[in-house]
Design a protein around this motif. Sequence first.
Motif, PDB file in Angstrom:
ATOM      1  N   VAL A 294       0.831  -1.197   0.000  1.00  0.00           N
ATOM      2  CA  VAL A 294       0.000   0.000   0.000  1.00  0.00           C
ATOM      3  C   VAL A 294       0.870   1.253   0.000  1.00  0.00           C
ATOM      4  N   ARG A 306      -3.615   1.404  -3.338  1.00  0.00           N
ATOM      5  CA  ARG A 306      -4.149   2.380  -2.391  1.00  0.00           C
ATOM      6  C   ARG A 306      -5.235   1.711  -1.545  1.00  0.00           C
ATOM      7  N   PHE A 307      -5.295   2.105  -0.267  1.00  0.00           N
ATOM      8  CA  PHE A 307      -6.391   1.638   0.586  1.00  0.00           C
ATOM      9  C   PHE A 307      -7.317   2.830   0.776  1.00  0.00           C
ATOM     10  N   TYR A 310     -10.540   4.511   3.967  1.00  0.00           N
ATOM     11  CA  TYR A 310     -10.218   3.909   5.267  1.00  0.00           C
ATOM     12  C   TYR A 310      -9.389   4.882   6.087  1.00  0.00           C
ATOM     13  N   LEU A 324      -9.278  -1.787  -1.347  1.00  0.00           N
ATOM     14  CA  LEU A 324      -7.942  -1.878  -1.938  1.00  0.00           C
ATOM     15  C   LEU A 324      -8.038  -1.625  -3.432  1.00  0.00           C
ATOM     16  N   LEU A 386      -8.359  -5.409   8.554  1.00  0.00           N
ATOM     17  CA  LEU A 386      -8.245  -4.185   7.755  1.00  0.00           C
ATOM     18  C   LEU A 386      -6.926  -3.463   8.045  1.00  0.00           C
ATOM     19  N   LEU A 389      -4.121  -5.148   6.217  1.00  0.00           N
ATOM     20  CA  LEU A 389      -4.121  -4.808   4.782  1.00  0.00           C
ATOM     21  C   LEU A 389      -3.515  -3.418   4.559  1.00  0.00           C
ATOM     22  N   TYR A 390      -3.881  -2.461   5.395  1.00  0.00           N
ATOM     23  CA  TYR A 390      -3.359  -1.099   5.251  1.00  0.00           C
ATOM     24  C   TYR A 390      -1.847  -1.062   5.439  1.00  0.00           C
ATOM     25  N   SER A 392       0.163  -3.456   4.889  1.00  0.00           N
ATOM     26  CA  SER A 392       0.762  -4.455   3.999  1.00  0.00           C
ATOM     27  C   SER A 392       1.376  -5.614   4.769  1.00  0.00           C
TER      28      SER A 392
END
Length: 439
Positions: A294, A306-307, A310, A324, A386, A389-390, A392
């Motif tokens: 990200v 890009r996230f 959020y 995402l 979440l 994910l942000y 990475s």
Amino acid sequence: MSEFQSLVDKMKVLGVKRVFIKPLANNDNSKQQIYLGSDFEVIRALPSGDVYSAGITKKGAIFKASVDFRWINLEGQTDLAPNTQIILYPKYPETRLSGFLSGCSKEKAIAPRHLMQPPTAEERAARQDAKRYLVLGVNDETVWAHCSGWDGALHDEIKAIIEGDDVRLVASVFYEYTLSKVSSEEKLLQKLKEIYLQGFIESCRLNSEGELIAYKAQNGAGYTLEAQFGITPNGSSDPDFMDWELKSHSSGAVTLMTPEPNIGTYLDDLETFLRAYGTRIEPERMDFASRHNVNELNKKTSLTMRFEGYDPQSGEILEPDGGLMLRDAKGVLVAGWKFEKLIFHWKKKHTNTCFVSYTAIRETPPKYQYGPKVVLGKGTNLQLFLKALYLSTIYYDPGVNRKLVAGKWKSKKRNQFRISWRNIESLYADLKTVSLDAL
């Protein structure tokens, strides 16, 4: 036979695999909906349809999922509640059940309308310490429901069960009544012990007809393990064994999920996508395979992940249509996984996860022995997912390609989201290591 046991037996005839009990407060009614907890765990305990965005209100982003919900009375008669849905409010966070009376037959009078009406001020005061009990029987597709009154034989039986040793707390608000004295975890470990004692197993998989066939490639550890459980590699997002997801693990990264994008030019034409952003390895092959973090430009693909929508500070979803998003230098959306897609896969794939170590003999075909080390992961939540994910911690690492085989182009779509083994503890509240040798 007790009323509760009779009810459970009728549910079992309908295919119920798990039974939950939810004590209902005054505010659990048809107007204010039924509160299902603040950690979203309940959406993984109850089967539902696809999660979809319902826009944004003063309560923030809202997501919904339909539920095949049916009332059952003590005589075994049933009635469909066709408008039942789970509503997720990520801002709070909070989950509720709504629509559970809408569309039910008034003639059948099976749905407990009289028990689900909003209380008057006098009723609210009188019932402040009294509970109704919502009994939910679930299988892979359907929820069967029955509600007790504030008193009576069924109420008293359920109250005694909750205060006894035959239930365990699930998803923070449910008590699960044990249909079997042997838990799913114990059954899983028993099966893995049997597989471990087989020693090395030649690489294999099940075909679409459920037939065991050889698998000669060197990436067959997962297929071979699934074959021992009778699992066909069909891309289903459902758990592999009861409420457990199976992951073979040796070292390095673990693939958590492989969802296809649900937005972006990727969906239009794979060949065009690969020619624009992939790598031409040879005249007969094109690949799109490179880790994307990200907010970092991937020099190999010239794309940036890009996230969107959020807030990393609060962990809040600000835009329900965000998620995402993989964009090129001009901002064109190449591929994206909207929040509804990410939430749905989180809901389906990670109730409980069992990571099974293995040793490989690299022959053709290879051979694998599973165990003795097994790691059981429980208690992940949407906020942790979440955030990972942000940051990475969970990263996009695709394995998409097209190959020219016998004069025809064949495509492979594998959009992987992976995590390094050393970071696996960031996803779970509870990680337990078990040695199959000790069982």
